[in-house]
Design a protein around this motif. Structure first.
Motif, PDB file in Angstrom:
ATOM      1  N   LEU A   1     -16.109  29.509 -31.218  1.00 25.08           N
ATOM      2  CA  LEU A   1     -15.423  29.880 -29.971  1.00 25.08           C
ATOM      3  C   LEU A   1     -15.899  31.254 -29.534  1.00 25.08           C
ATOM      4  CD1 LEU A   1     -11.727  31.059 -30.361  1.00 25.08           C
ATOM      5  CD2 LEU A   1     -13.257  30.883 -32.302  1.00 25.08           C
TER       6      LEU A   1
ATOM      7  N   ASP B   1     -11.560  29.978 -23.887  1.00 22.68           N
ATOM      8  CA  ASP B   1     -10.351  29.886 -23.068  1.00 22.68           C
ATOM      9  C   ASP B   1     -10.734  29.912 -21.597  1.00 22.68           C
ATOM     10  OD1 ASP B   1      -9.349  31.653 -25.657  1.00 22.68           O
ATOM     11  OD2 ASP B   1      -7.894  30.190 -24.915  1.00 22.68           O
TER      12      ASP B   1
ATOM     13  N   PHE C   1      -9.352  25.703 -24.148  1.00 21.14           N
ATOM     14  CA  PHE C   1      -7.996  25.707 -24.708  1.00 21.14           C
ATOM     15  C   PHE C   1      -6.997  25.767 -23.544  1.00 21.14           C
ATOM     16  CE2 PHE C   1      -9.888  25.913 -28.663  1.00 21.14           C
ATOM     17  CZ  PHE C   1     -10.712  27.020 -28.828  1.00 21.14           C
TER      18      PHE C   1
ATOM     19  N   ARG D   1       3.556  35.280 -21.344  1.00 21.30           N
ATOM     20  CA  ARG D   1       2.700  34.101 -21.184  1.00 21.30           C
ATOM     21  C   ARG D   1       3.237  33.115 -20.151  1.00 21.30           C
ATOM     22  NH1 ARG D   1      -0.632  32.752 -26.565  1.00 21.30           N
ATOM     23  NH2 ARG D   1      -2.074  32.175 -24.889  1.00 21.30           N
TER      24      ARG D   1
ATOM     25  N   LYS E   1      -1.565  22.815 -25.120  1.00 20.19           N
ATOM     26  CA  LYS E   1      -1.037  23.883 -25.980  1.00 20.19           C
ATOM     27  C   LYS E   1       0.184  24.493 -25.326  1.00 20.19           C
ATOM     28  CE  LYS E   1      -3.734  27.807 -24.188  1.00 20.19           C
ATOM     29  NZ  LYS E   1      -4.835  28.756 -24.424  1.00 20.19           N
ATOM     30  N   HIS E   2       1.046  25.156 -26.118  1.00 19.78           N
ATOM     31  CA  HIS E   2       1.053  25.343 -27.558  1.00 19.78           C
ATOM     32  C   HIS E   2       2.217  24.529 -28.076  1.00 19.78           C
ATOM     33  CE1 HIS E   2      -0.560  28.979 -25.580  1.00 19.78           C
ATOM     34  NE2 HIS E   2      -1.330  29.137 -26.630  1.00 19.78           N
TER      35      HIS E   2
ATOM     36  N   MET F   1      -3.015  22.074 -29.724  1.00 17.83           N
ATOM     37  CA  MET F   1      -2.947  23.340 -30.446  1.00 17.83           C
ATOM     38  C   MET F   1      -1.497  23.669 -30.759  1.00 17.83           C
ATOM     39  SD  MET F   1      -4.096  27.199 -29.273  1.00 17.83           S
ATOM     40  CE  MET F   1      -5.805  26.820 -28.986  1.00 17.83           C
TER      41      MET F   1
ATOM     42  N   PHE G   1       2.490  29.621 -32.090  1.00 19.22           N
ATOM     43  CA  PHE G   1       2.637  30.619 -33.156  1.00 19.22           C
ATOM     44  C   PHE G   1       4.043  30.637 -33.736  1.00 19.22           C
ATOM     45  CE2 PHE G   1      -1.332  32.687 -33.244  1.00 19.22           C
ATOM     46  CZ  PHE G   1      -1.786  32.994 -31.979  1.00 19.22           C
TER      47      PHE G   1
ATOM     48  N   ASP H   1      -3.931  27.740 -33.816  1.00 18.14           N
ATOM     49  CA  ASP H   1      -4.127  28.867 -32.917  1.00 18.14           C
ATOM     50  C   ASP H   1      -4.822  29.961 -33.738  1.00 18.14           C
ATOM     51  OD1 ASP H   1      -2.111  30.177 -30.185  1.00 18.14           O
ATOM     52  OD2 ASP H   1      -4.126  30.695 -30.874  1.00 18.14           O
ATOM     53  N   TRP H   2      -5.151  31.072 -33.071  1.00 18.07           N
ATOM     54  CA  TRP H   2      -5.946  32.129 -33.711  1.00 18.07           C
ATOM     55  C   TRP H   2      -5.237  32.651 -34.963  1.00 18.07           C
ATOM     56  CZ3 TRP H   2     -10.740  34.141 -32.131  1.00 18.07           C
ATOM     57  CH2 TRP H   2     -11.179  35.270 -32.820  1.00 18.07           C
TER      58      TRP H   2
ATOM     59  N   MET I   1      -8.774  27.796 -36.690  1.00 15.91           N
ATOM     60  CA  MET I   1      -9.396  28.758 -35.772  1.00 15.91           C
ATOM     61  C   MET I   1      -9.370  30.132 -36.383  1.00 15.91           C
ATOM     62  SD  MET I   1      -8.153  30.049 -32.021  1.00 15.91           S
ATOM     63  CE  MET I   1      -8.339  28.523 -31.132  1.00 15.91           C
TER      64      MET I   1
ATOM     65  N   TRP J   1      -6.241  36.420 -18.839  1.00 18.24           N
ATOM     66  CA  TRP J   1      -7.080  35.347 -19.394  1.00 18.24           C
ATOM     67  C   TRP J   1      -8.258  35.014 -18.492  1.00 18.24           C
ATOM     68  CZ3 TRP J   1      -7.203  33.913 -24.276  1.00 18.24           C
ATOM     69  CH2 TRP J   1      -6.068  34.089 -25.063  1.00 18.24           C
TER      70      TRP J   1
ATOM     71  N   GLU K   1      -0.723  37.178 -22.934  1.00 17.89           N
ATOM     72  CA  GLU K   1      -0.328  37.160 -24.343  1.00 17.89           C
ATOM     73  C   GLU K   1       0.129  38.524 -24.836  1.00 17.89           C
ATOM     74  OE1 GLU K   1      -2.959  35.220 -27.024  1.00 17.89           O
ATOM     75  OE2 GLU K   1      -1.817  35.856 -28.790  1.00 17.89           O
TER      76      GLU K   1
HETATM   77  C1  GLC Z   1      -4.795  33.065 -28.575  1.00 21.33           C
HETATM   78  C2  GLC Z   1      -3.837  32.177 -27.838  1.00 21.33           C
HETATM   79  C3  GLC Z   1      -4.381  30.813 -27.548  1.00 21.33           C
HETATM   80  C4  GLC Z   1      -5.880  30.902 -27.321  1.00 21.33           C
HETATM   81  C5  GLC Z   1      -6.496  31.296 -28.649  1.00 21.33           C
HETATM   82  C6  GLC Z   1      -8.020  31.461 -28.546  1.00 21.33           C
HETATM   83  O1  GLC Z   1      -4.111  33.863 -29.518  1.00 21.33           O
HETATM   84  O2  GLC Z   1      -2.525  32.015 -28.384  1.00 21.33           O
HETATM   85  O3  GLC Z   1      -3.681  30.306 -26.406  1.00 21.33           O
HETATM   86  O4  GLC Z   1      -6.385  29.664 -26.875  1.00 21.33           O
HETATM   87  O5  GLC Z   1      -5.932  32.480 -29.185  1.00 21.33           O
HETATM   88  O6  GLC Z   1      -8.321  32.560 -27.735  1.00 21.33           O
END
Ligand code: GLC
Length: 742
Positions: free
Chosen positions: A67, A97, A141, A155, A194-195, A238, A241, A273-274, A305, A412, A481
């Protein structure tokens, strides 16, 4: 209609083979356990570099996806290593993203949701997909379909608002736009629902916070958009958190094994998720990373991820028998099926010249249309808007967001480029050439500035102008975020600026750019007209200019309630009635309570002494330059049986003198049900364009199944009985009728 994925999921579930499964199984049988685990690992790109470590890991088949790599040369080289140098030549899948555009940036998703236009949002996602695919990305994503009722949550900007039906319709449109009807199409990319789940219910609107969501709320409010995306064939999912009722989503087998796979028949794959797998240890539900890896893979999280728990521990867990190899095999199969569907084995490399140009005129035109339809007119008095053509010579354009190419793109926008932004000031100058002039004063350096040194210059510009266009709101980083706000007012000295400009007596038109509903009560008071433009993206300027100059009329409708104050949160339209709902009569303002008034239990209802019970603006609200009138609402059949479709018609007339579009909205209420139902539920909407004086009969077809509600213990059912149905221009629509389900 079962989608291909659902079908393949079901077929797999029934052990029946499909061509996809045959190919995936055939390849799987050749793979070593190390190569299988490699497919379950997604690593972050190195921004145009390829270190030796990355080269070796790809060659050894230890990476399944990358990614955040967007350099095509690098993508193609990494792919070449995977395909030509690794033992089995399994291609990588490259992800990013691409949330509201790749290079051509559309309004933030909350803004796009204000268009209530699934067709337009599908087109926008299509443009985003083609631009992303042109550099070598094959997976985004998005759509983010978390129901969001708390504007403190940063968000909410990425969401499609507070309503399950609207979010379902628009989320599916985005997924379809990304994926087309065949993932192997050149410009198609895999989407990601997501999420999952309940992220928007984070306690206190604080990102990543706990969520406690009872079963009926999960099924009736938070699940529907995800189920709709599964049924539409979304390729990936996805987890969120947050912990859901104490079980973090990334380790929640009930969510991913029971609900998503077994009940819904999802046939794609799940990416964490990350570092959300690593975080299971932080949540305190895993003792170390080995435990986190075991919990996540057993819960059905196929790919990890960014963190390395799978790479580090899965082989050991399989060898010890803690994790059956069959579980690994299923995860790998889920991923290989999508890679086969994307055509990556046949066409692993990308040639940008096979694609239309980035930021093409066609792409920008769609972005302008989306920005224009996303704008919501909340106030328009003293005929402030549209600006009277030919009857103004000078406009004062004031404020920190009038000419900021970066901020108007929103959160984003990894690959959005401010140099391509057309700001409102630039668009007005371009549109007014020769007719009128603009006088721009930024007045505040940023939306958070308190330095009023430039106010005198702004006020001078206002005094000399025929009208003032004031661009206020939030910088893009104040939402998105981890960027939550406890108070929703205009940051910095923006309100002071507005009040000072209003003192000049010139007409004041406020344009609010923000990633969330703001508490605009005072801003409204000092504005003759007010438009919410969200963060409108690359072409936000021309879109806003078109509306200001009356080349088109605002048609956006709020996808989320605007609270009067932060203290009202959570406040949303589809709330439960309670046993003591507030009314105009029952509400007593804090200033009206007699001193030493005795406490009583009689006549009390549910409201705030200091903030009443009504939001500033309700869900679905949005004004136009014309007036729309609804009449003659009729249910074709006052009684319907299960399996029937209720046909409802209404007359819609444009009784003003401006051609415009209206979003007609249909709401229902089950008047008596076995558990409490919302006071209203959106079940259909139509966007209609009418000329002045034109009227049209609108017909809505409402399958009885859409009236179903989930009851704990009994599941989904349509309860017989009386329903009330409203149709109008927002969730306070008054025109109504009743019908009965037998
Ligand atoms: C972020 C987000 C998620 C995103 C991912 C990759 O923390 O929560 O929505 O797609 O990491 O960037």
């Amino acid at each position: 209609m079962l989608s291909l994925f659902t079908l393949s999921g079901l077929l797999c579930a029934q052990g029946l083979d499909t061509e996809l499964d045959r190919k995936a199984t055939e390849l799987l049988q050749k793979m070593t356990i190390a190569e299988k685990i490699g497919q379950l690992s997604q690593v972050n790109g190195e921004y145009g570099q390829i270190t030796d470590g990355m080269r070796i890991r790809v060659r050894e088949g230890k990476i399944g996806s990358v990614l955040n790599e967007v350099d095509t040369k690098t993508i193609n080289e990494l792919q070449r290593i995977a395909v030509e140098e690794s033992r089995l030549g399994i291609p990588l899948i490259f992800a990013r993203d691409v949330i509201h555009g790749f290079k051509t940036i559309f309004p933030i998703p909350l803004g796009q949701a204000a268009t209530w236009n699934p067709g337009l949002m599908e087109k926008a996602a299509r443009v985003a997909a083609v631009e992303a695919a042109s550099v070598g990305l094959r997976w985004t994503f998005a759509p983010m379909i978390d129901i969001s009722r708390d504007p403190r949550w940063g968000r909410i900007a990425e969401s499609l608002g507070e309503d399950p039906y609207l979010t379902s319709e628009l989320g599916v449109a985005m997924a379809r736009g990304f994926q087309e009807d065949n993932l192997a199409n050149k410009g198609a990319i895999a989407a990601c629902a997501k999420h999952f789940v309940g992220y928007g219910a984070a306690e206190g609107g604080r990102d990543y916070n706990s969520t406690n969501i009872p079963e009926n709320e999960l099924y009736n409010t938070y699940f529907p958009p995800f189920k709709a995306c599964v049924d539409a064939g979304v390729a990936t999912f996805m987890p969120s958190f947050n912990d859901v009722n104490g079980a973090p989503a990334s380790g929640n087998a009930w969510l991913f094994r029971k609900v998503l796979r077994q009940d819904w028949g999802f046939g794609g794959f799940v990416v964490s998720d990350w570092e959300s797998i690593r975080q299971l240890e932080v949540h305190g539900v895993a003792a170390g990373q080995e435990g986190a890896a075991q919990q996540a893979i057993m819960a059905g999280i196929d790919m990890e991820m960014a963190s390395g728990a799978y790479a580090a521990y899965l082989q050991k867990l399989v060898e010890s028998g803690a994790v059956p190899e069959s579980v690994i095999n299923e995860a790998v199969r889920n991923i290989l099926r999508i890679k086969f569907q994307l055509g990556l084995f046949e066409n692993p490399y990308t040639n940008p010249s096979d694609f239309p140009a980035l930021l093409s005129p066609e792409h920008l035109a769609i972005a302008e249309e989306a920005a224009m339809q996303s704008c919501v007119l909340l106030k328009n008095e003293k005929a402030a808007l549209p600006l009277p053509e030919g009857r103004f010579k000078k406009l004062a354009v004031i404020g920190p967001l009038a000419d900021d190419p970066y901020e108007q793109l929103g959160t984003w926008i990894f690959d959005g480029d401010p140099q391509h932004t057309v700001t409102p000031l630039a668009a007005l100058d371009n549109a007014l050439q020769g007719q009128a002039e603009t006088h721009f004063v930024k007045a505040l350096e940023t939306t958070r500035s308190y330095d009023q040194a430039a106010f005198p210059e702004a006020l001078q510009a206002a005094r000399e102008a025929d009208a003032v266009i004031l661009f206020l709101g939030e910088e893009s980083i104040l939402s998105g975020e981890a960027h939550c706000r406890a108070e929703l007012g205009l940051p910095g000295a923006q309100l002071e600026l507005l009040k000072a400009v209003a003192q000049t007596g010139r007409p004041v038109i406020s344009i609010i750019m923000a990633g969330r509903p703001l508490a605009l009560g005072e801003a409204l008071e000092y504005s003759d007209a007010l438009i919410v433009a969200w963060h409108p993206g690359t072409m936000g300027g021309p879109a806003i200019a078109r509306l200001l100059l009356g080349l088109d009329a605002p048609s956006g409708k709020l996808p989320v309630t605007f609270p009067a104050t932060s203290g009202q949160i959570p406040i949303y339209y589809n709330h439960k009635p309670t046993g003591k709902p507030a009314t105009e009569e029952s509400y007593v303002h804090i200033d009206d309570i007699p001193v030493r008034a005795p406490q009583t239990s009689i006549g009390n209802t549910s409201y705030y002494l200091d903030a009443g019970y009504k939001p500033l603006f309700p869900f679905g609200f949005g004004l136009s330059y014309t007036r729309f009138e609804y009449s003659n609402l009729q249910a074709a059949t006052p009684m319907i049986n299960s399996g029937d479709t209720l046909v409802v018609s209404v007359e819609l007339a444009n009784t003003g003198d401006f051609e415009a579009e209206e979003v007609a909205q249909l709401y229902i209420r089950d008047l008596v049900s076995s558990i409490v139902r919302p006071v209203r539920e959106l079940k259909a909407f139509q966007r209609v364009r009418l000329k002045p004086g034109e009227s049209r009969k609108l017909t809505f077809n409402l399958p009885v199944e859409q009236l179903a509600y989930y009851y704990p213990g009994t599941g989904w059912k349509v309860e017989p009985g009386q329903f009330r149905l409203w149709i109008g221009g927002d969730s306070n629509a008054e025109l109504n009728t009743t019908f009965e389900v037998r």
